[in-house]
Write an enzyme that holds these catalytic residues in place. Structure first.
Site, mmCIF file in Angstrom:
data_model
loop_
_atom_site.group_PDB
_atom_site.id
_atom_site.type_symbol
_atom_site.label_atom_id
_atom_site.label_comp_id
_atom_site.label_asym_id
_atom_site.label_seq_id
_atom_site.Cartn_x
_atom_site.Cartn_y
_atom_site.Cartn_z
ATOM 1 C CE LYS A 131 -6.530 -0.596 5.161
ATOM 2 N NZ LYS A 131 -7.852 -1.081 4.395
ATOM 3 N NE ARG A 185 -3.426 -2.384 2.562
ATOM 4 C CZ ARG A 185 -3.148 -3.361 3.212
ATOM 5 N NH1 ARG A 185 -2.206 -3.805 3.993
ATOM 6 N NH2 ARG A 185 -3.998 -4.425 3.953
ATOM 7 C CE1 TYR A 242 -6.198 -6.760 -8.425
ATOM 8 C CE2 TYR A 242 -6.555 -8.257 -6.165
ATOM 9 C CZ TYR A 242 -6.307 -6.874 -7.319
ATOM 10 O OH TYR A 242 -5.486 -5.094 -6.850
ATOM 11 N NE ARG A 278 -2.674 -3.077 -2.172
ATOM 12 C CZ ARG A 278 -2.684 -3.425 -1.354
ATOM 13 N NH1 ARG A 278 -1.535 -4.139 -1.143
ATOM 14 N NH2 ARG A 278 -3.177 -4.628 -0.144
#
Length: 306
Positions: A179, A155, A286, A254
């Site tokens: 995160k 990120r 994805y 990314r």
């Protein structure tokens, strides 16, 4: 327990037991306080009925909020009421029958392998011979940022906020704190390692940078390169590399990292770990890449494909 106390207890649990990040806790607080304000004053959020919750959700939809926002607000309510139920504060969950709005499937913007290659080649050329108006330090830094971002899929906030120590350990890997304050290990390609070594040499030449604890130091409030500055420099690089500027951002690179891995045979679970997604469902945006790969596999190898 009154509603304000219940909200505070819930947020404390999310922080202490689930390691929720500050931004996540702020979002929960806003959503729950908004819901509390919409409830009948004699009950408040903690003692809301099924009809109260349904009326609040219908009000959100009527205000024209996006389906993703409605789903987020419902998720906050569900977790809050499940917490109250598990703690014995109330005997039921009024969100049990609430349905989340259907979100349209949006595919992430990405770059082709050719476009990504042009972008990186341009960054490499400019690191060797900076264009007018770009310092050598800025050009070498941008090359390192682009190479490492595409090699790791970090990120943007993780990338620009890397401490110097991660690059001074085993240079084959970065240990990243993402995160929820969770750590993960991401491998570095040989090319990314080379650009990182070049950046460390240039970085050491600047006395102000050499004393910083950050890998990408800057004169900013945080002490490291603001993500907005990186995004701006990346768009300028894309323009010089003849890559559509409207399609470029750190987040797009990314996505390119993940998409190109899957196109070339990577496993979805491995990509989940590399991206730092807590839930495989997040990585499943994805799956269209996997579907395309399977179709190509059948068309190329099945004896009846012709």
């Amino acid at each position: 327990m009154n509603s304000n106390a219940a909200i505070e207890a819930f947020l404390e649990m999310m922080s202490a037991e689930r390691g929720a990040a500050a931004n996540t806790l702020d979002a929960y607080r806003r959503d729950l306080e908004d819901a509390h304000g919409a409830m009948p004053k004699d009950r408040g959020l903690a003692h809301a009925s099924v009809l109260d919750v349904r009326a609040h959700l219908e009000g959100i939809a009527a205000q024209g909020f996006a389906a993703s926002t409605q789903a987020r607000k419902l998720s906050a309510l569900r977790q809050f009421f499940r917490f109250l139920y598990s703690e014995g504060i109330r005997p039921d969950d009024p969100t049990g029958t609430a349905e989340a709005p259907r979100k349209p499937r949006s595919l992430p913007k990405t770059l082709s392998e050719a476009e990504t290659g042009r972008l990186i080649e341009r960054a490499e050329a400019e690191a060797a011979a900076p264009p007018p108006g770009v310092s050598r330090e800025a050009a070498v830094r941008l090359h390192a940022l682009v190479e490492v971002l595409y090699a790791t899929g970090l990120r943007v906030t993780e990338l620009v906020g890397l401490p110097l120590g991660v690059a001074l350990r085993d240079d084959r890997f970065f240990v990243v704190r993402g995160k929820g304050d969770k750590e993960r290990m991401v491998p570095l390609s040989a090319k990314a390692r080379a650009t990182m070594s070049a950046w460390l040499r240039v970085r050491a030449e600047n006395p102000a940078s050499a004393e910083s604890p950050w890998l990408f130091p800057a004169r900013s409030e945080t002490g490291y390169l603001p993500r907005q500055v990186f995004a701006r420099d990346l768009k300028a690089l894309a323009a010089r590399a003849s890559v559509p500027v409207s399609a470029i951002s750190p987040h797009v690179i990314r996505h390119a990292f993940a998409s190109h891995l899957l196109q070339n045979g990577a496993d979805l679970r491995a990509v989940q770990l590399l991206l730092g997604h807590a839930d495989i469902s997040t990585t499943q945006i994805y799956t269209h890449v996997l579907e395309e790969r399977l179709v190509r596999l059948v068309n190329e190898h099945h004896p009846l494909a012709d």
